[in-house]
Design a protein around this motif. Structure first.
Motif, mmCIF file in Angstrom:
data_model
loop_
_atom_site.group_PDB
_atom_site.id
_atom_site.type_symbol
_atom_site.label_atom_id
_atom_site.label_comp_id
_atom_site.label_asym_id
_atom_site.label_seq_id
_atom_site.Cartn_x
_atom_site.Cartn_y
_atom_site.Cartn_z
ATOM 1 N N ILE A 125 -1.573 12.043 -1.658
ATOM 2 C CA ILE A 125 -1.669 10.727 -2.307
ATOM 3 C C ILE A 125 -2.866 10.693 -3.253
ATOM 4 C CG2 ILE A 125 -2.205 8.278 -1.888
ATOM 5 C CD1 ILE A 125 -0.493 8.607 0.732
ATOM 6 N N ARG A 126 -4.020 11.198 -2.784
ATOM 7 C CA ARG A 126 -5.217 11.202 -3.627
ATOM 8 C C ARG A 126 -5.031 12.079 -4.864
ATOM 9 N NH1 ARG A 126 -9.506 11.827 1.190
ATOM 10 N NH2 ARG A 126 -9.260 9.752 2.058
ATOM 11 N N ALA A 127 -4.410 13.259 -4.656
ATOM 12 C CA ALA A 127 -4.187 14.182 -5.770
ATOM 13 C C ALA A 127 -3.325 13.540 -6.856
ATOM 14 C CB ALA A 127 -3.537 15.468 -5.260
ATOM 15 N N TYR A 128 -2.250 12.826 -6.430
ATOM 16 C CA TYR A 128 -1.382 12.149 -7.403
ATOM 17 C C TYR A 128 -2.121 11.009 -8.111
ATOM 18 C CZ TYR A 128 3.100 14.491 -6.763
ATOM 19 O OH TYR A 128 4.107 15.410 -6.792
ATOM 20 N N GLU A 129 -2.954 10.273 -7.345
ATOM 21 C CA GLU A 129 -3.717 9.178 -7.961
ATOM 22 C C GLU A 129 -4.679 9.719 -9.022
ATOM 23 O OE1 GLU A 129 -5.558 7.158 -4.700
ATOM 24 O OE2 GLU A 129 -3.810 5.890 -4.306
ATOM 25 N N ASP A 130 -5.365 10.836 -8.693
ATOM 26 C CA ASP A 130 -6.292 11.449 -9.641
ATOM 27 C C ASP A 130 -5.553 11.930 -10.890
ATOM 28 O OD1 ASP A 130 -8.326 10.974 -7.899
ATOM 29 O OD2 ASP A 130 -8.416 13.003 -7.081
ATOM 30 N N HIS A 131 -4.372 12.534 -10.666
ATOM 31 C CA HIS A 131 -3.578 13.041 -11.788
ATOM 32 C C HIS A 131 -3.140 11.893 -12.701
ATOM 33 C CE1 HIS A 131 -0.681 15.441 -14.019
ATOM 34 N NE2 HIS A 131 0.239 14.521 -13.769
ATOM 35 N N TYR A 191 -3.791 -5.269 2.141
ATOM 36 C CA TYR A 191 -3.682 -4.075 1.303
ATOM 37 C C TYR A 191 -4.107 -2.826 2.069
ATOM 38 C CZ TYR A 191 -2.951 -7.294 -2.536
ATOM 39 O OH TYR A 191 -2.435 -8.276 -3.342
ATOM 40 N N PHE A 192 -3.271 -1.776 1.963
ATOM 41 C CA PHE A 192 -3.543 -0.503 2.632
ATOM 42 C C PHE A 192 -3.933 0.547 1.597
ATOM 43 C CE2 PHE A 192 -0.633 -2.859 5.296
ATOM 44 C CZ PHE A 192 -1.095 -2.625 6.572
ATOM 45 N N THR A 193 -4.777 1.490 2.011
ATOM 46 C CA THR A 193 -5.185 2.576 1.122
ATOM 47 C C THR A 193 -4.859 3.913 1.792
ATOM 48 O OG1 THR A 193 -7.395 2.893 2.054
ATOM 49 C CG2 THR A 193 -7.140 1.144 0.406
ATOM 50 N N ASP A 194 -5.204 5.003 1.111
ATOM 51 C CA ASP A 194 -4.926 6.320 1.696
ATOM 52 C C ASP A 194 -5.707 6.533 2.985
ATOM 53 O OD1 ASP A 194 -7.542 7.805 0.881
ATOM 54 O OD2 ASP A 194 -6.857 6.875 -0.961
ATOM 55 N N LYS A 195 -6.778 5.767 3.221
ATOM 56 C CA LYS A 195 -7.543 5.876 4.481
ATOM 57 C C LYS A 195 -6.708 5.430 5.682
ATOM 58 C CE LYS A 195 -12.207 5.089 2.684
ATOM 59 N NZ LYS A 195 -13.296 4.099 2.613
ATOM 60 N N ASP A 196 -5.681 4.615 5.418
ATOM 61 C CA ASP A 196 -4.844 4.087 6.506
ATOM 62 C C ASP A 196 -3.637 4.962 6.814
ATOM 63 O OD1 ASP A 196 -6.316 1.526 6.772
ATOM 64 O OD2 ASP A 196 -5.578 1.186 4.752
ATOM 65 N N VAL A 197 -3.467 6.054 6.075
ATOM 66 C CA VAL A 197 -2.292 6.918 6.268
ATOM 67 C C VAL A 197 -2.322 7.518 7.677
ATOM 68 C CG1 VAL A 197 -1.155 9.061 5.535
ATOM 69 C CG2 VAL A 197 -1.987 7.447 3.831
ATOM 70 N N VAL A 198 -1.198 7.343 8.407
ATOM 71 C CA VAL A 198 -1.140 7.827 9.786
ATOM 72 C C VAL A 198 -0.194 9.019 9.928
ATOM 73 C CG1 VAL A 198 -1.849 5.684 10.900
ATOM 74 C CG2 VAL A 198 0.561 5.998 10.326
ATOM 75 N N ARG A 199 0.228 9.577 8.820
ATOM 76 C CA ARG A 199 1.047 10.786 8.860
ATOM 77 C C ARG A 199 0.133 12.008 8.823
ATOM 78 N NH1 ARG A 199 5.627 8.788 4.491
ATOM 79 N NH2 ARG A 199 6.490 7.130 5.785
ATOM 80 N N HIS A 200 0.739 13.169 8.597
ATOM 81 C CA HIS A 200 -0.003 14.428 8.516
ATOM 82 C C HIS A 200 -1.187 14.273 7.552
ATOM 83 C CE1 HIS A 200 -0.805 18.654 7.824
ATOM 84 N NE2 HIS A 200 0.051 18.972 8.784
ATOM 85 N N GLY A 246 0.812 -1.209 0.000
ATOM 86 C CA GLY A 246 0.000 0.000 0.000
ATOM 87 C C GLY A 246 0.842 1.254 0.000
ATOM 88 N N VAL A 247 0.150 2.375 0.001
ATOM 89 C CA VAL A 247 0.813 3.681 -0.134
ATOM 90 C C VAL A 247 1.669 4.026 1.081
ATOM 91 C CG1 VAL A 247 -0.912 4.600 -1.711
ATOM 92 C CG2 VAL A 247 -1.265 4.847 0.752
ATOM 93 N N ALA A 248 2.517 5.035 0.916
ATOM 94 C CA ALA A 248 3.418 5.467 1.984
ATOM 95 C C ALA A 248 2.631 5.988 3.186
ATOM 96 C CB ALA A 248 4.332 6.575 1.453
ATOM 97 N N GLY A 249 3.225 5.824 4.365
ATOM 98 C CA GLY A 249 2.647 6.415 5.575
ATOM 99 C C GLY A 249 1.533 5.626 6.212
ATOM 100 N N THR A 250 1.357 4.358 5.790
ATOM 101 C CA THR A 250 0.260 3.561 6.343
ATOM 102 C C THR A 250 0.710 2.643 7.487
ATOM 103 O OG1 THR A 250 0.611 2.049 4.472
ATOM 104 C CG2 THR A 250 -1.208 3.579 4.285
ATOM 105 N N GLY A 251 1.960 2.769 7.911
ATOM 106 C CA GLY A 251 2.444 2.009 9.071
ATOM 107 C C GLY A 251 2.907 0.602 8.761
ATOM 108 N N LYS A 252 3.063 0.272 7.472
ATOM 109 C CA LYS A 252 3.441 -1.100 7.086
ATOM 110 C C LYS A 252 4.754 -1.528 7.741
ATOM 111 C CE LYS A 252 3.822 -0.142 2.694
ATOM 112 N NZ LYS A 252 3.580 1.309 2.683
#
Length: 317
Positions: free
Chosen positions: A305-311, A289-298, A130-136
């Protein structure tokens, strides 16, 4: 409308400053919660009301048992219960937290993080993707430290493929260890956050904990070890197969990676992406699998992450 009685001081804790905790719970479950004296009433869809009732009943019992709560903990618990209705407030405060080395308590902050911890407890090989910042990585290191402290394993091996993220290793100063260290720094950071500095240093000196580039794993078989392969999207197909065949008796392996952030040269197939296809149906191996909902950073990290995915989606149309 259902009513529950709560002790007066418990009500203050549950509702929070300016009722912010209870407003957050109302927004998550789409219910209305009102207090008159010690009586709390709940309005809404029967299923949501039932979930809110369970939360309040658990809270009342835990409060009477002398459990302490912070606003942050309550809101995290509410969010996880709203995401996974089978989960309970009692589970959050009594089962899902652990203190790997007596320095810092670790608790999953999302339903996927909890699923990940459970998978590591129950399976010998777990992929956290999953994406960065999800605590993996952090949670994998915390589980490894706990396994070591409880003598379930004799050693921890933390590995990363030494693939340059747009920089060349040759231009970094120092010997091989100095050149490799920047790539392994996130693993050291997690260790030092969980274990006292002096203790980590001793364990590293005794090789009870080993932090090394993936290439150092070749030709070894690791028994009674907790092995973590981080940034696995940067492994080649051959490297991934080599790593997975290093696992000996009594060992656990956790492989983490973000398939959207690969640094492999053009034309090289990611070993992580291939492993998803090849190993998906093997018993004893679990993919979480982790998604942006699991991000534990700022909070901004989720939005970035969402903006880049949309782009990316728009660019591919």
């Amino acid at each position: 409308m259902n009513k529950i009685e709560l002790p007066p001081r418990g009500l203050e804790t549950l509702f929070g400053v300016h009722d912010q905790n209870i407003k957050y719970l109302e927004s998550l479950l789409d219910v209305r919660i009102n207090a008159r004296g010690q009586d709390v009433s709940i309005d809404g869809d029967p299923t949501d009301v039932e979930t809110a009732e369970r939360i309040l009943e658990d809270f009342s019992e835990l409060f009477k048992e002398g459990r302490q709560f912070t606003d942050k903990e309550l809101r995290e618990a509410f969010a996880q219960i709203a995401e996974d209705r089978a989960f309970s407030l009692r589970d959050y405060f009594t089962k899902s937290r652990f203190n790997p080395a007596g320095k810092k308590q670790v608790a999953p902050k999302s339903a996927n993080q909890r699923k990940y911890i459970q998978a590591i407890q129950e399976r010998d090989v777990v992929f956290g993707i999953g994406v960065a910042g999800t605590g993996k990585t952090y949670l994998a290191v915390a589980m490894a430290v706990q396994a070591l402290m409880q003598k379930q394993v004799n050693r921890i091996v933390l590995a990363r493929p030494a693939v340059e993220a747009g920089e060349k290793l040759g231009f970094l100063p120092g010997d091989l260890q100095d050149k490799v260290d920047p790539y392994l720094r996130p693993l050291y950071d997690a260790l030092f956050d969980l274990i006292d500095y002096e203790r980590v240093t001793r364990l590293l000196e005794k090789r009870v904990i080993e932090v090394a580039p993936l290439a150092f794993m070749r030709g070894r078989t690791l028994a009674d070890a907790f092995i973590i392969l981080d940034e696995a999207q940067n492994t080649t197909s051959e490297q991934m197969k080599m790593f997975l065949t290093r696992i000996g008796f009594g060992s656990k392996a956790v492989i983490t990676g973000d398939v959207t952030q690969g640094d492999l040269p053009a034309g090289k197939r990611s070993g992580l992406i291939e492993a998803e296809r090849v190993l998906a149906n093997l018993e004893g191996i679990e993919f979480v699998y982790f998604t942006d909902k699991d991000v534990v950073r700022h909070k901004l990290v989720q939005m970035i992450i969402r903006a880049y995915e949309d782009h990316t989606k728009k660019a591919s149309i």
